[in-house]
Motif scaffolding. Structure first.
Motif, PDB file in Angstrom:
ATOM      1  N   GLN A 127       0.818  -1.209   0.000  1.00 22.81           N
ATOM      2  CA  GLN A 127       0.000   0.000   0.000  1.00 22.81           C
ATOM      3  C   GLN A 127       0.857   1.266   0.000  1.00 22.81           C
ATOM      4  OE1 GLN A 127      -2.724  -0.717   3.285  1.00 22.81           O
ATOM      5  NE2 GLN A 127      -4.012  -1.989   1.972  1.00 22.81           N
ATOM      6  N   GLY A 128       1.891   1.256  -0.848  1.00 20.69           N
ATOM      7  CA  GLY A 128       2.717   2.432  -1.071  1.00 20.69           C
ATOM      8  C   GLY A 128       3.860   2.635  -0.101  1.00 20.69           C
ATOM      9  N   ALA A 129       3.978   1.798   0.908  1.00 18.43           N
ATOM     10  CA  ALA A 129       5.055   1.953   1.891  1.00 18.43           C
ATOM     11  C   ALA A 129       5.931   0.700   1.898  1.00 18.43           C
ATOM     12  CB  ALA A 129       4.465   2.161   3.280  1.00 18.43           C
ATOM     13  N   ILE A 130       7.204   0.898   2.223  1.00 20.48           N
ATOM     14  CA  ILE A 130       8.097  -0.235   2.378  1.00 20.48           C
ATOM     15  C   ILE A 130       7.941  -0.748   3.803  1.00 20.48           C
ATOM     16  CG2 ILE A 130      10.500  -1.004   2.421  1.00 20.48           C
ATOM     17  CD1 ILE A 130      11.027   0.972   0.141  1.00 20.48           C
ATOM     18  N   GLU A 131       7.624  -2.031   3.887  1.00 17.23           N
ATOM     19  CA  GLU A 131       7.351  -2.683   5.175  1.00 17.23           C
ATOM     20  C   GLU A 131       8.418  -3.729   5.470  1.00 17.23           C
ATOM     21  OE1 GLU A 131       4.803  -1.876   7.123  1.00 17.23           O
ATOM     22  OE2 GLU A 131       3.741  -0.567   5.712  1.00 17.23           O
ATOM     23  N   GLN A 132       8.489  -4.113   6.718  1.00 21.25           N
ATOM     24  CA  GLN A 132       9.399  -5.161   7.157  1.00 21.25           C
ATOM     25  C   GLN A 132       8.650  -6.016   8.166  1.00 21.25           C
ATOM     26  OE1 GLN A 132      13.384  -3.887   8.182  1.00 21.25           O
ATOM     27  NE2 GLN A 132      13.378  -5.208   9.983  1.00 21.25           N
TER      28      GLN A 132
END
Length: 113
Positions: free
Chosen positions: A47-52
């Motif tokens: 959703q448009g963000a870089i996640e971890q």
């Protein structure tokens, strides 16, 4: 050439969920074996963000003819909005192991009356 055997990969956010998926697939004879690896670190765009996230990976050994049923069972149990379900053909392997996959993912034979 169509492979008779495949490995299905999925990931979960909890070890317990990975174990539930594995047990259900094996109990229903949709998989001969599920190996759970983890925790692993996943970095991805969502959703448009870089996640971890910390995840557990399920490596599911089954027959190609069962992929749709495996997919449905994973989706039924999974908590992700978009679960990872990736199918890789097994093009070669130990003949005994590949025969075992077929045996364990086929209906049990009924005893002769």
């Amino acid at each position: 050439m169509t492979a008779e055997w495949v490995q299905v990969l999925t990931t979960t956010d909890r070890r317990e969920l990975a174990e539930t998926i594995a047990r259900q697939l094996v109990e229903k004879r949709l998989a001969a074996c599920v190996q759970i690896v983890g925790p692993i670190l996943s970095i991805y765009r969502w959703q448009g963000a870089i996640e971890q996230a910390e995840e557990w990976q399920c490596l599911i050994k089954t027959q190609a003819r069962l992929v749709d049923e495996v997919d449905r069972e994973i989706r039924r149990l999974h908590t992700y909005q978009v679960p990872e379900i990736v199918v890789t053909p097994i093009v070669a392997g130990s003949r005994d192991y590949l025969e075992w996959i077929v045996q364990e993912t086929s209906p049990p034979e009924r005893a002769a009356d």
